[in-house]
Design an enzyme around this catalytic site. Structure first.
Site, PDB file in Angstrom:
ATOM      1  N   MET A   1      21.057  -5.932   4.836  1.00 38.80           N
ATOM      2  CA  MET A   1      22.070  -5.365   3.992  1.00 38.80           C
ATOM      3  C   MET A   1      21.987  -5.993   2.613  1.00 38.80           C
ATOM      4  O   MET A   1      21.640  -7.153   2.520  1.00 38.80           O
ATOM      5  CB  MET A   1      23.467  -5.664   4.528  1.00 38.80           C
ATOM      6  CG  MET A   1      23.717  -5.328   5.959  1.00 38.80           C
ATOM      7  SD  MET A   1      22.842  -4.088   6.492  1.00 38.80           S
ATOM      8  CE  MET A   1      22.519  -4.034   8.013  1.00 38.80           C
TER       9      MET A   1
ATOM     10  N   ILE B   1      31.847  -8.877   4.917  1.00 38.02           N
ATOM     11  CA  ILE B   1      30.925  -8.922   3.778  1.00 38.02           C
ATOM     12  C   ILE B   1      30.353  -7.545   3.477  1.00 38.02           C
ATOM     13  O   ILE B   1      30.244  -7.152   2.313  1.00 38.02           O
ATOM     14  CB  ILE B   1      29.788  -9.930   4.036  1.00 38.02           C
ATOM     15  CG1 ILE B   1      30.339 -11.352   4.154  1.00 38.02           C
ATOM     16  CG2 ILE B   1      28.745  -9.851   2.927  1.00 38.02           C
ATOM     17  CD1 ILE B   1      29.281 -12.399   4.424  1.00 38.02           C
ATOM     18  N   GLU B   2      29.981  -6.824   4.522  1.00 38.11           N
ATOM     19  CA  GLU B   2      29.270  -5.567   4.293  1.00 38.11           C
ATOM     20  C   GLU B   2      30.135  -4.497   3.640  1.00 38.11           C
ATOM     21  O   GLU B   2      29.720  -3.874   2.657  1.00 38.11           O
ATOM     22  CB  GLU B   2      28.693  -5.040   5.616  1.00 38.11           C
ATOM     23  CG  GLU B   2      27.537  -5.860   6.152  1.00 38.11           C
ATOM     24  CD  GLU B   2      26.330  -5.856   5.222  1.00 38.11           C
ATOM     25  OE1 GLU B   2      26.178  -4.924   4.423  1.00 38.11           O
ATOM     26  OE2 GLU B   2      25.540  -6.808   5.289  1.00 38.11           O
ATOM     27  N   THR B   3      31.317  -4.239   4.192  1.00 40.34           N
ATOM     28  CA  THR B   3      32.109  -3.109   3.694  1.00 40.34           C
ATOM     29  C   THR B   3      33.599  -3.387   3.643  1.00 40.34           C
ATOM     30  O   THR B   3      34.388  -2.446   3.506  1.00 40.34           O
ATOM     31  CB  THR B   3      31.895  -1.855   4.575  1.00 40.34           C
ATOM     32  OG1 THR B   3      32.330  -2.151   5.919  1.00 40.34           O
ATOM     33  CG2 THR B   3      30.440  -1.428   4.592  1.00 40.34           C
TER      34      THR B   3
END
Length: 403
Positions: free
Chosen positions: A1, A196-198
């Site tokens: 990612m 963290i990602e979304t």
């Protein structure tokens, strides 16, 4: 990612402006290395030569392609549709030859039918915004100090983000416990990824994934093989999902859903919660059980060891630490002989357990950590040390809050 400071690959202009400021601050090399985002996956495409116009330098995690000097026409099978007058109206003239080569390669090397490839490429559009966001910043004549870990970490450990994690854990407690029991990955680690990602699905990106992958294949030549492979996987994914490829939306890097899986990761590691293997594909945009199970399945496939630590503070007993290593280059026995031990109170693992020795900057100065196999399982998701350490730090903070 690909991880960003505010809005990782989301759709708002403010988020992208924030990302540009971060990249210009010199953190791109440390935290935005592809690897992404459940990105450490090799394509399932068979190895074969690639046309000279598509051949690129080797890149980590990309499929290994032979760069034999053959033309697209020579490579294409008799059944491939590769006329020299093919046009792709959504792309600038300078890319038309490359796209004709791509169309042949997607048929020849990835086994995709012309009836799928040609209409998809002719309906796609060049995405200059994705290219701009994904392009490394120009070299600077003034060296910039790297961002210390604690500054990166604190952006993801704000009170608001911790509150979001607590609420998500409370709302989905049962499925988190069930997924953890099945795959051996603790709930706080899974929540650290989604944070963290979304931001737990609050910004999943609105870039057309096919457009992004094709545009990056064309514009970022050092990563051309990687993004062309993701183009093929995106077309396969749309077919298996039964959706138009234009409906697949995600980040400028082509990552999708709450957990930001690239198409190759989606196909390889995505699982429908509690369905038999092979029974359909998960919904990683809307189904929390599928998202959690798929993320845990990714970790298990990348060597997650249930019950083992991720990072443990290191005690240095001889005044100075030995040479640090971001890879598992030491055994615990070797470090013990050098005067380095895990902090007291942590369960001892076998002496031959391989670990790394990290030096991370905290607010008050450098701190040393032993990185266990589970740390490297997280690095399979994103190969940035900062990223993996921050997933752990968030999980630790969330666990303390939850008691």
């Amino acid at each position: 990612m690909y991880s960003t400071a505010e809005d990782p690959r989301g759709g708002s202009a403010a988020g992208h402006d924030s990302w540009r400021r971060w990249m210009s601050a010199g953190v791109l090399a440390g935290i935005l290395t592809l690897s992404g985002c459940a990105t450490q996956v090799n394509s399932s495409a068979p190895a074969a030569p690639i046309a000279a116009s598509v051949a690129t330098a080797a890149v980590p995690a990309a499929p290994a392609h032979d760069t034999a000097q053959s033309s697209a026409a020579e490579l294409a099978p008799a059944s491939a549709y590769c006329p020299a007058d093919l046009r792709f109206p959504g792309f600038p003239e300078r890319y038309q030859d490359d796209l004709r080569s791509f169309a042949c390669i997607l048929q020849q090397h990835y086994g995709l039918p012309a009836a799928l490839v040609i209409p998809a490429l002719q309906s796609a559009h060049y995405d200059s915004r994705a290219v701009s966001l994904m392009s490394p910043p120009p070299p600077s004549s003034v060296p910039q100090a790297p961002l210390p870990w604690w500054r990166y970490r604190e952006r993801f450990l704000s009170a608001q983000r911790l509150d979001s994690g607590v609420r998500f854990w409370r709302e989905h407690r049962r499925i988190l416990e069930d997924v953890s029991e099945k795959y051996g990955v603790p709930p706080p680690i899974l929540l650290g990824i989604l944070n963290i990602e979304t931001g737990f699905g609050s910004f999943m990106g609105n870039f057309p994934v096919l457009d992004a992958n094709l545009s990056l294949s064309l514009a970022l030549k050092p990563r051309r093989a990687f993004f062309l492979a993701q183009t093929a996987e995106t077309l396969k994914l749309a077919e298996k999902l039964g959706r138009p490829v234009s409906a697949l939306r995600g980040s400028p890097a082509g990552a999708m859903g709450m957990s930001q899986f690239l198409a190759s990761s989606y196909l390889k590691y995505g699982v429908v919660w509690n369905d038999p293997p092979g029974e359909g594909l998960p919904n990683l945009w809307q189904s929390v059980p599928d998202v959690l199970a798929s993320t845990a399945n990714f970790f298990r496939a990348h060597g997650w060891q249930p019950g083992q630590p991720v990072l443990v503070p290191a005690l240095i007993s001889r005044g100075s630490a030995p040479e640090t290593s971001t890879r598992p280059d030491y055994t615990l026995a070797q470090l013990a002989r050098l005067g380095v031990y895990p902090e007291r109170g942590h369960a001892l693992l076998p002496a031959d357990t391989r670990v790394g020795l990290l030096r991370l900057e905290g607010r008050t100065g450098p701190h040393y950590y032993l990185a266990y196999p589970n740390f490297y399982a997280i690095m399979g998701y994103n190969p940035s040390v900062y990223y993996s350490a921050t997933v752990w730090a968030y999980a630790e903070a969330l666990g303390r809050i939850r008691g």
